[in-house]
Design a protein around this motif. Structure first.
Motif, PDB file in Angstrom:
ATOM      1  N   ARG A 110       0.725  -1.275   0.089  1.00 49.58           N
ATOM      2  CA  ARG A 110      -0.014  -0.067  -0.003  1.00 49.58           C
ATOM      3  C   ARG A 110       0.954   1.404  -0.120  1.00 49.58           C
ATOM      4  O   ARG A 110       2.043   1.297   0.445  1.00 49.58           O
ATOM      5  N   GLN A 111       0.179   2.357  -0.637  1.00 47.17           N
ATOM      6  CA  GLN A 111       1.143   3.517  -0.507  1.00 47.17           C
ATOM      7  C   GLN A 111       0.131   4.808  -0.218  1.00 47.17           C
ATOM      8  O   GLN A 111      -0.823   4.907  -1.112  1.00 47.17           O
ATOM      9  N   ALA A 112       0.330   5.369   0.673  1.00 44.36           N
ATOM     10  CA  ALA A 112      -0.492   6.780   0.931  1.00 44.36           C
ATOM     11  C   ALA A 112       0.220   7.817   0.636  1.00 44.36           C
ATOM     12  O   ALA A 112       1.587   8.073   0.554  1.00 44.36           O
ATOM     13  N   PRO A 113      -0.668   8.878   0.307  1.00 48.14           N
ATOM     14  CA  PRO A 113       0.261  10.269  -0.148  1.00 48.14           C
ATOM     15  C   PRO A 113       1.194  10.711   0.998  1.00 48.14           C
ATOM     16  O   PRO A 113       0.959  10.669   2.065  1.00 48.14           O
ATOM     17  N   THR A 118      -5.705   4.168   5.096  1.00 45.53           N
ATOM     18  CA  THR A 118      -5.959   4.974   3.906  1.00 45.53           C
ATOM     19  C   THR A 118      -4.644   4.906   2.791  1.00 45.53           C
ATOM     20  O   THR A 118      -3.632   5.314   3.208  1.00 45.53           O
ATOM     21  N   ALA A 119      -5.110   4.212   1.654  1.00 39.70           N
ATOM     22  CA  ALA A 119      -3.907   4.232   0.860  1.00 39.70           C
ATOM     23  C   ALA A 119      -4.391   3.457  -0.661  1.00 39.70           C
ATOM     24  O   ALA A 119      -5.554   2.807  -0.439  1.00 39.70           O
ATOM     25  N   GLY A 151      -3.897  -0.953  -8.751  1.00 37.45           N
ATOM     26  CA  GLY A 151      -4.001  -0.464  -7.467  1.00 37.45           C
ATOM     27  C   GLY A 151      -5.697  -0.329  -7.255  1.00 37.45           C
ATOM     28  O   GLY A 151      -6.451   0.004  -8.288  1.00 37.45           O
ATOM     29  N   THR A 152      -5.929  -0.489  -6.221  1.00 36.70           N
ATOM     30  CA  THR A 152      -7.377   0.141  -5.726  1.00 36.70           C
ATOM     31  C   THR A 152      -7.353   0.885  -4.587  1.00 36.70           C
ATOM     32  O   THR A 152      -6.558   0.711  -3.678  1.00 36.70           O
ATOM     33  N   GLN A 153      -8.042   2.133  -4.560  1.00 37.30           N
ATOM     34  CA  GLN A 153      -8.211   3.053  -3.534  1.00 37.30           C
ATOM     35  C   GLN A 153      -9.033   2.461  -2.318  1.00 37.30           C
ATOM     36  O   GLN A 153     -10.194   2.206  -2.549  1.00 37.30           O
ATOM     37  N   VAL A 154      -8.365   2.680  -1.155  1.00 40.77           N
ATOM     38  CA  VAL A 154      -9.064   2.437   0.267  1.00 40.77           C
ATOM     39  C   VAL A 154      -9.074   3.814   1.106  1.00 40.77           C
ATOM     40  O   VAL A 154      -7.895   4.123   1.178  1.00 40.77           O
ATOM     41  N   THR A 155     -10.278   4.291   1.398  1.00 45.20           N
ATOM     42  CA  THR A 155     -10.133   5.314   2.144  1.00 45.20           C
ATOM     43  C   THR A 155     -10.901   4.994   3.333  1.00 45.20           C
ATOM     44  O   THR A 155     -12.377   4.657   3.399  1.00 45.20           O
ATOM     45  N   ARG A 170       5.867   3.349  -0.004  1.00 44.31           N
ATOM     46  CA  ARG A 170       5.279   2.148  -0.033  1.00 44.31           C
ATOM     47  C   ARG A 170       5.629   1.225   0.891  1.00 44.31           C
ATOM     48  O   ARG A 170       7.103   0.997   1.056  1.00 44.31           O
ATOM     49  N   GLU A 171       4.792   0.405   1.261  1.00 43.18           N
ATOM     50  CA  GLU A 171       5.098  -0.687   2.375  1.00 43.18           C
ATOM     51  C   GLU A 171       4.288  -1.878   1.991  1.00 43.18           C
ATOM     52  O   GLU A 171       3.115  -1.919   1.647  1.00 43.18           O
ATOM     53  N   GLY A 172       4.948  -2.850   2.159  1.00 43.86           N
ATOM     54  CA  GLY A 172       4.211  -4.243   2.120  1.00 43.86           C
ATOM     55  C   GLY A 172       3.498  -4.655   3.314  1.00 43.86           C
ATOM     56  O   GLY A 172       4.116  -4.337   4.497  1.00 43.86           O
ATOM     57  N   VAL A 173       2.258  -5.065   3.349  1.00 39.89           N
ATOM     58  CA  VAL A 173       1.543  -5.370   4.368  1.00 39.89           C
ATOM     59  C   VAL A 173       1.207  -6.642   4.563  1.00 39.89           C
ATOM     60  O   VAL A 173       0.906  -7.092   5.745  1.00 39.89           O
TER      61      VAL A 173
END
Length: 115
Positions: free
Chosen positions: A38-41, A90-91, A108-112, A45-48
């Motif tokens: 995931r990558q947030a503004p 959120t990312a 990618g898919t946005q999660v908020t 980027r981090e592996g989860v």
């Protein structure tokens, strides 16, 4: 051609749940390790979560106990079940496969997560 397509993102309240799917084509995903990133503004980027070709799973500490990665080999998909979501989750979420030394990514898919 190798392709990965993420889906399932959206807007949820804190404490809510989402199920992300990574659909693979051009290769059999069960024979490779798959990693959700995931990558947030403004953040790196981090592996989860990761699932290996043997089915072993690994989780980043921030999501451990809340996220679950799994495979559906018949559908050639990898799922990330996300529970008890927090605003810090959120990312944009991406799935990754490393095949013959090359990394492949979905769009990618946005999660908020917001109140």
């Amino acid at each position: 051609q190798v392709q990965l397509v993420e889906s399932g993102g959206g807007l949820v309240h804190p404490g809510g749940s989402l199920r992300l799917s990574c659909a693979a084509s051009g290769f059999t995903s069960e024979t490779y390790a798959i990693v959700w990133f995931r990558q947030a503004p403004g953040k790196e980027r981090e592996g989860v979560a990761q699932i290996t070709k043997r089915g072993t799973t690994f989780y980043e500490d921030a999501v451990k106990g809340r996220f679950t990665i799994s495979r559906d080999n018949l559908q050639n998909t990898v799922t990330l079940q996300m529970n008890n979501l927090k605003p810090e989750d959120t990312a944009v979420y991406y799935c990754n496969a490393r095949i013959s030394g090359s990394d492949y990514w979905g769009q990618g898919t946005q999660v908020t997560v917001s109140a």
